[in-house]
Design an enzyme around this catalytic site. Sequence first.
Site, PDB file in Angstrom:
ATOM      1  N   THR A   1      -6.390   6.907   7.547  1.00  0.00           N
ATOM      2  CA  THR A   1      -6.746   7.085   6.051  1.00  0.00           C
ATOM      3  C   THR A   1      -6.668   5.965   5.287  1.00  0.00           C
ATOM      4  O   THR A   1      -7.134   5.866   3.952  1.00  0.00           O
ATOM      5  CB  THR A   1      -5.929   8.225   5.327  1.00  0.00           C
ATOM      6  OG1 THR A   1      -4.654   7.855   5.165  1.00  0.00           O
ATOM      7  CG2 THR A   1      -6.046   9.676   6.132  1.00  0.00           C
ATOM      8  N   THR A   2      -6.225   4.745   5.827  1.00  0.00           N
ATOM      9  CA  THR A   2      -6.378   3.601   5.166  1.00  0.00           C
ATOM     10  C   THR A   2      -7.338   2.467   6.070  1.00  0.00           C
ATOM     11  O   THR A   2      -7.352   3.004   7.210  1.00  0.00           O
ATOM     12  CB  THR A   2      -5.043   2.821   4.840  1.00  0.00           C
ATOM     13  OG1 THR A   2      -4.321   2.505   6.146  1.00  0.00           O
ATOM     14  CG2 THR A   2      -4.169   3.807   4.245  1.00  0.00           C
TER      15      THR A   2
ATOM     16  N   HIS B   1       2.175   8.870   0.790  1.00  0.00           N
ATOM     17  CA  HIS B   1       1.255   8.790  -0.298  1.00  0.00           C
ATOM     18  C   HIS B   1       1.492   9.932  -1.279  1.00  0.00           C
ATOM     19  O   HIS B   1       2.176  10.785  -1.179  1.00  0.00           O
ATOM     20  CB  HIS B   1      -0.340   9.358   0.442  1.00  0.00           C
ATOM     21  CG  HIS B   1      -0.651   8.732   1.610  1.00  0.00           C
ATOM     22  ND1 HIS B   1      -1.524   7.520   1.746  1.00  0.00           N
ATOM     23  CD2 HIS B   1      -0.301   8.666   2.915  1.00  0.00           C
ATOM     24  CE1 HIS B   1      -1.658   7.032   2.940  1.00  0.00           C
ATOM     25  NE2 HIS B   1      -0.825   7.856   3.831  1.00  0.00           N
TER      26      HIS B   1
ATOM     27  N   HIS C   1       5.593   7.001   6.614  1.00  0.00           N
ATOM     28  CA  HIS C   1       5.096   6.434   5.329  1.00  0.00           C
ATOM     29  C   HIS C   1       4.663   7.745   4.251  1.00  0.00           C
ATOM     30  O   HIS C   1       4.632   8.785   4.809  1.00  0.00           O
ATOM     31  CB  HIS C   1       4.040   5.079   5.288  1.00  0.00           C
ATOM     32  CG  HIS C   1       3.056   5.720   6.009  1.00  0.00           C
ATOM     33  ND1 HIS C   1       2.437   5.878   7.154  1.00  0.00           N
ATOM     34  CD2 HIS C   1       1.668   6.393   5.171  1.00  0.00           C
ATOM     35  CE1 HIS C   1       1.316   6.271   7.338  1.00  0.00           C
ATOM     36  NE2 HIS C   1       0.937   6.603   6.363  1.00  0.00           N
TER      37      HIS C   1
ATOM     38  N   GLU D   1      -3.078  13.430   0.481  1.00  0.00           N
ATOM     39  CA  GLU D   1      -4.439  13.035   1.004  1.00  0.00           C
ATOM     40  C   GLU D   1      -5.292  14.218   1.488  1.00  0.00           C
ATOM     41  O   GLU D   1      -6.424  14.600   1.293  1.00  0.00           O
ATOM     42  CB  GLU D   1      -4.444  12.028   2.440  1.00  0.00           C
ATOM     43  CG  GLU D   1      -3.457  10.870   1.971  1.00  0.00           C
ATOM     44  CD  GLU D   1      -3.900   9.524   2.387  1.00  0.00           C
ATOM     45  OE1 GLU D   1      -3.575   9.453   3.744  1.00  0.00           O
ATOM     46  OE2 GLU D   1      -4.617   8.660   1.896  1.00  0.00           O
TER      47      GLU D   1
ATOM     48  N   HIS E   1       0.971  -1.273  -0.097  1.00  0.00           N
ATOM     49  CA  HIS E   1      -0.012   0.041   0.113  1.00  0.00           C
ATOM     50  C   HIS E   1       0.914   1.430   0.134  1.00  0.00           C
ATOM     51  O   HIS E   1       0.450   2.186  -0.334  1.00  0.00           O
ATOM     52  CB  HIS E   1      -0.872  -0.102   1.224  1.00  0.00           C
ATOM     53  CG  HIS E   1      -1.587  -1.351   1.338  1.00  0.00           C
ATOM     54  ND1 HIS E   1      -2.708  -1.572   0.351  1.00  0.00           N
ATOM     55  CD2 HIS E   1      -1.927  -2.226   2.611  1.00  0.00           C
ATOM     56  CE1 HIS E   1      -3.373  -2.854   0.888  1.00  0.00           C
ATOM     57  NE2 HIS E   1      -2.821  -3.194   2.107  1.00  0.00           N
TER      58      HIS E   1
ATOM     59  N   HIS F   1       3.490  10.892   6.523  1.00  0.00           N
ATOM     60  CA  HIS F   1       2.867  10.639   7.587  1.00  0.00           C
ATOM     61  C   HIS F   1       3.707  10.194   8.493  1.00  0.00           C
ATOM     62  O   HIS F   1       4.151   9.010   8.387  1.00  0.00           O
ATOM     63  CB  HIS F   1       1.726   9.897   7.563  1.00  0.00           C
ATOM     64  CG  HIS F   1       0.445  10.483   6.854  1.00  0.00           C
ATOM     65  ND1 HIS F   1      -0.613   9.836   5.815  1.00  0.00           N
ATOM     66  CD2 HIS F   1       0.054  11.917   6.380  1.00  0.00           C
ATOM     67  CE1 HIS F   1      -1.334  10.637   5.421  1.00  0.00           C
ATOM     68  NE2 HIS F   1      -1.113  11.915   5.739  1.00  0.00           N
TER      69      HIS F   1
HETATM   70  C1  LIG Z   1      -3.506  -2.322  14.718  1.00  0.00           C
HETATM   71  C2  LIG Z   1      -4.044  -1.874  13.497  1.00  0.00           C
HETATM   72  C3  LIG Z   1      -3.076  -0.539  13.100  1.00  0.00           C
HETATM   73  C4  LIG Z   1      -3.687   0.009  11.756  1.00  0.00           C
HETATM   74  C5  LIG Z   1      -2.724   1.332  11.482  1.00  0.00           C
HETATM   75  N1  LIG Z   1      -1.329   1.365  11.258  1.00  0.00           N
HETATM   76  S1  LIG Z   1      -0.636   2.594  11.168  1.00  0.00           S
HETATM   77  O1  LIG Z   1       0.745   2.329  11.119  1.00  0.00           O
HETATM   78  O2  LIG Z   1      -1.072   3.519  12.172  1.00  0.00           O
HETATM   79  C6  LIG Z   1      -1.133   3.361   9.474  1.00  0.00           C
HETATM   80  C7  LIG Z   1      -1.282   4.576   9.431  1.00  0.00           C
HETATM   81  C8  LIG Z   1      -1.714   5.172   8.202  1.00  0.00           C
HETATM   82  S2  LIG Z   1      -2.327   6.911   8.071  1.00  0.00           S
HETATM   83  N2  LIG Z   1      -2.374   7.052   6.558  1.00  0.00           N
HETATM   84  O3  LIG Z   1      -1.318   7.646   8.777  1.00  0.00           O
HETATM   85  O4  LIG Z   1      -3.554   6.779   8.565  1.00  0.00           O
HETATM   86  C9  LIG Z   1      -1.620   4.342   7.193  1.00  0.00           C
HETATM   87  C10 LIG Z   1      -1.255   3.167   7.151  1.00  0.00           C
HETATM   88  C11 LIG Z   1      -0.858   2.495   8.318  1.00  0.00           C
HETATM   89  C12 LIG Z   1      -0.226   1.130   8.524  1.00  0.00           C
HETATM   90  O5  LIG Z   1      -1.083   0.034   9.102  1.00  0.00           O
HETATM   91  O6  LIG Z   1       0.778   0.846   7.818  1.00  0.00           O
HETATM   92 ZN   LIG Z   2      -0.681   7.879   5.653  1.00  0.00          ZN
END
Ligand SMILES: CCCCCNS(=O)(=O)c1cc(S(N)(=O)=O)ccc1C(=O)O
Ligand SMILES: [Zn+2]
Length: 260
Positions: free
Chosen positions: A198-199, A95, A93, A105, A63, A118
């Site tokens: 956002t995912t 986008h 990460h 985003e 992703h 982010h």
């Molecule tokens: C326990 C489930 C956690 C899911 C969120 N993981 S995360 O690292 O916060 C994350 C945030 C985001 S975001 N765009 O910052 O909301 C995107 C992807 C991920 C990921 O899982 O890689």
């Molecule tokens: Zn993100």
Amino acid sequence: GDHWGYGIEDGPSVWHKTYPIAQGNRQSPIDIVPHQASCDPSLGPIVLNYDHCTSMNIANNGHSVIVEFDDTDDRVVIQGGPLDNPYKLKQFHFHWGGKGCHGSEHTVAGNSYASELHLVHWNAVKYGTFEEAATAPDGLAVLGIFLETGDDHRWLNMITDALYMVKFKGSVTDFEGFNPMCLLPSSLDYWTYLGSLTTPPLYESVVWIILREPIMVSEKQLSKFRMLLLTEEEEDQRIHMENNFRPPQPLNGRKVRSSI
Ligand SMILES: CCCCCNS(=O)(=O)c1cc(S(N)(=O)=O)ccc1C(=O)O
Ligand SMILES: [Zn+2]
């Protein structure tokens, strides 16, 4: 495994079928309208303590491309601003868009940037694990930084030069000692609001802190992100990772505050 993506069949417009919270009342991203944001003098500056940064690896999860940190170290935190506690850096990460088109985003008065970085932090004071924090209303704090095309960003090269090593979905490689302080713009002026991931799973657990000033990166550097693949090494098809952004979601009466 994840069956969501950014295509026609599996993209943001159908996420609600598997993740009903997609139609919740504090979803992200949003369009930020600067002159409608309330300037809140009680909002102090955000403080980043990234001195003892301990990046561990860089990975392609199908992703995005993610740089993960050792979050057992509670020195690498963000605090101040809208936050009541220090939040520990977990990962960052990006986008981005397709060739020449936009990819951020969050948008600002309807305008989008080429990309958005982010930095994901979690409230380790109140919650025992990242996973627990990720489902709590004040569990996560994500610092968003816009990337605009212009000159080469001298430090982003450390990341873009490593991308060929994580070309395929599911690949990960060592990436130690990278300090994201080098990716910050000169001003820490920000907007903040309560939102979500956002995912998928789109949990409504994020205090968003979006920096107003973008950083400049070159088209050449951005094109290296588009070289990443959604597909695994053994697959015949090669689908490039691009346009991995969710469009702005309804504000539903939420207040966006500004530090400026
Ligand atoms: C326990 C489930 C956690 C899911 C969120 N993981 S995360 O690292 O916060 C994350 C945030 C985001 S975001 N765009 O910052 O909301 C995107 C992807 C991920 C990921 O899982 O890689
Ligand atoms: Zn993100």
